[in-house]
Enzyme design. Sequence first.
Site, mmCIF file in Angstrom:
data_model
loop_
_atom_site.group_PDB
_atom_site.id
_atom_site.type_symbol
_atom_site.label_atom_id
_atom_site.label_comp_id
_atom_site.label_asym_id
_atom_site.label_seq_id
_atom_site.Cartn_x
_atom_site.Cartn_y
_atom_site.Cartn_z
ATOM 1 N N ILE A 1 0.815 -1.224 0.000
ATOM 2 C CA ILE A 1 0.000 0.000 0.000
ATOM 3 C C ILE A 1 0.851 1.278 0.000
ATOM 4 O O ILE A 1 0.311 2.385 -0.021
ATOM 5 C CB ILE A 1 -0.980 0.034 1.195
ATOM 6 C CG1 ILE A 1 -0.231 -0.122 2.529
ATOM 7 C CG2 ILE A 1 -2.048 -1.028 1.043
ATOM 8 C CD1 ILE A 1 -1.132 -0.006 3.752
ATOM 9 N N GLY A 2 2.168 1.142 0.010
ATOM 10 C CA GLY A 2 3.031 2.319 -0.015
ATOM 11 C C GLY A 2 4.478 1.924 -0.165
ATOM 12 O O GLY A 2 4.846 0.760 -0.016
ATOM 13 N N ARG A 3 5.318 2.919 -0.449
ATOM 14 C CA ARG A 3 6.736 2.629 -0.691
ATOM 15 C C ARG A 3 7.559 3.846 -0.292
ATOM 16 O O ARG A 3 7.177 4.985 -0.561
ATOM 17 C CB ARG A 3 6.947 2.310 -2.177
ATOM 18 C CG ARG A 3 8.339 1.845 -2.544
ATOM 19 C CD ARG A 3 8.346 1.372 -3.974
ATOM 20 N NE ARG A 3 7.722 0.059 -4.083
ATOM 21 C CZ ARG A 3 8.374 -1.091 -4.054
ATOM 22 N NH1 ARG A 3 9.686 -1.098 -3.906
ATOM 23 N NH2 ARG A 3 7.731 -2.229 -4.167
ATOM 24 N N GLY A 4 8.697 3.591 0.359
ATOM 25 C CA GLY A 4 9.593 4.666 0.766
ATOM 26 C C GLY A 4 10.999 4.410 0.280
ATOM 27 O O GLY A 4 11.248 3.509 -0.530
ATOM 28 N N GLY B 1 12.130 1.097 2.370
ATOM 29 C CA GLY B 1 11.218 0.002 2.671
ATOM 30 C C GLY B 1 9.885 0.129 1.967
ATOM 31 O O GLY B 1 9.643 1.024 1.168
ATOM 32 N N VAL C 1 5.494 -0.514 2.513
ATOM 33 C CA VAL C 1 4.384 -0.620 3.463
ATOM 34 C C VAL C 1 3.350 -1.589 2.899
ATOM 35 O O VAL C 1 2.931 -1.463 1.744
ATOM 36 C CB VAL C 1 3.749 0.751 3.734
ATOM 37 C CG1 VAL C 1 2.607 0.614 4.748
ATOM 38 C CG2 VAL C 1 4.784 1.752 4.232
ATOM 39 N N LYS D 1 5.339 -1.352 8.108
ATOM 40 C CA LYS D 1 6.417 -0.667 7.408
ATOM 41 C C LYS D 1 7.648 -1.549 7.519
ATOM 42 O O LYS D 1 8.229 -1.691 8.593
ATOM 43 C CB LYS D 1 6.655 0.704 8.049
ATOM 44 C CG LYS D 1 7.667 1.584 7.359
ATOM 45 C CD LYS D 1 7.709 2.952 8.034
ATOM 46 C CE LYS D 1 8.630 3.911 7.319
ATOM 47 N NZ LYS D 1 8.623 5.259 7.968
ATOM 48 N N ASP E 1 8.773 16.746 9.859
ATOM 49 C CA ASP E 1 8.389 16.515 8.457
ATOM 50 C C ASP E 1 6.866 16.545 8.324
ATOM 51 O O ASP E 1 6.259 15.638 7.744
ATOM 52 C CB ASP E 1 8.961 15.188 7.946
ATOM 53 C CG ASP E 1 8.912 15.090 6.418
ATOM 54 O OD1 ASP E 1 8.798 16.143 5.751
ATOM 55 O OD2 ASP E 1 8.998 13.966 5.893
#
Length: 285
Positions: free
Chosen positions: A21-24, A27, A29, A44, A140
């Site tokens: 459901i996400g990306r950083g 890593g 998510v 995460k 942030d």
Amino acid sequence: MKTENVMSEELRRDYRVCEEIGRGRFGVVFKCYSPETGQNFAVKSINKLLIADDSIDRQCLYNEAKIMHLVSPNPHIVSIADVCEDDTYLDIVLELCNSSDLFQRLSTQRLLSESDAIAVMVPLMEAIAHCHRLGVAHRDIKPENILFNEWNDLKLADFGSAQCFREGELMSGVVGTPYYVAPEVLAGRDYNEKVDIWSAGVILYIMLAGMPPFYGDSTEEIFEAVLRANLRFPTRTFRSVSPAAKDLLRRMLCKDVSRRFSAEQVLRHPWITSNDGTKEDGVVA
């Protein structure tokens, strides 16, 4: 991507991992759930091999879980449920907020009414005030880190850049995101927790104006505009915005940190407490 190759054995033992459901930067998510309780979470999963042992990122990696434990529980902050780790992966299991984030909402609804903006600012500033009381600066604050759960509750997320501080103690290091970063950070000066107030002020400006207060065609131009901190209220854009809202923006986007509002002062401002930004007598003298 095969989920069994991107997380710790401990996590795979205790949780069932679903879709990404996400990306950083370091890593990914995923959505996951506990077979024991059936409860859904986000995880995460961070690949430690991508981060140098002596880097600031490595320090932030372990600070995030520690800080999230410190600021939890709070109704306006994403809660941490578990931490799993092996030699390769650090997995932080978090409350699932799968409705949307503020960036997505502002992408579809360019302008918010003052009452809708207040509905965002109150829980956001309560979350920031809670962090500051505990000696935590988020560092942030931006729309992408302001999430909503299925009940439309606002949740402040992503404490990867957060830092603990003692009263009167200054921080250093250039962290944050273009448009939202405070000028004292870009100037290379030591700074305090009021960098979060600046970032929240930028978000308030964007909600009311549909555009950032300081902008440019490149990152360098954005930074130069932030450093100048020349706050303007274009007549065409701000014609229907109340004096009280503009007064609060001046106090949040104040380059002089000693005069910039604290989180508690923002929450006490008449534009917030009146729940009606149209009242002209809501300007603080």
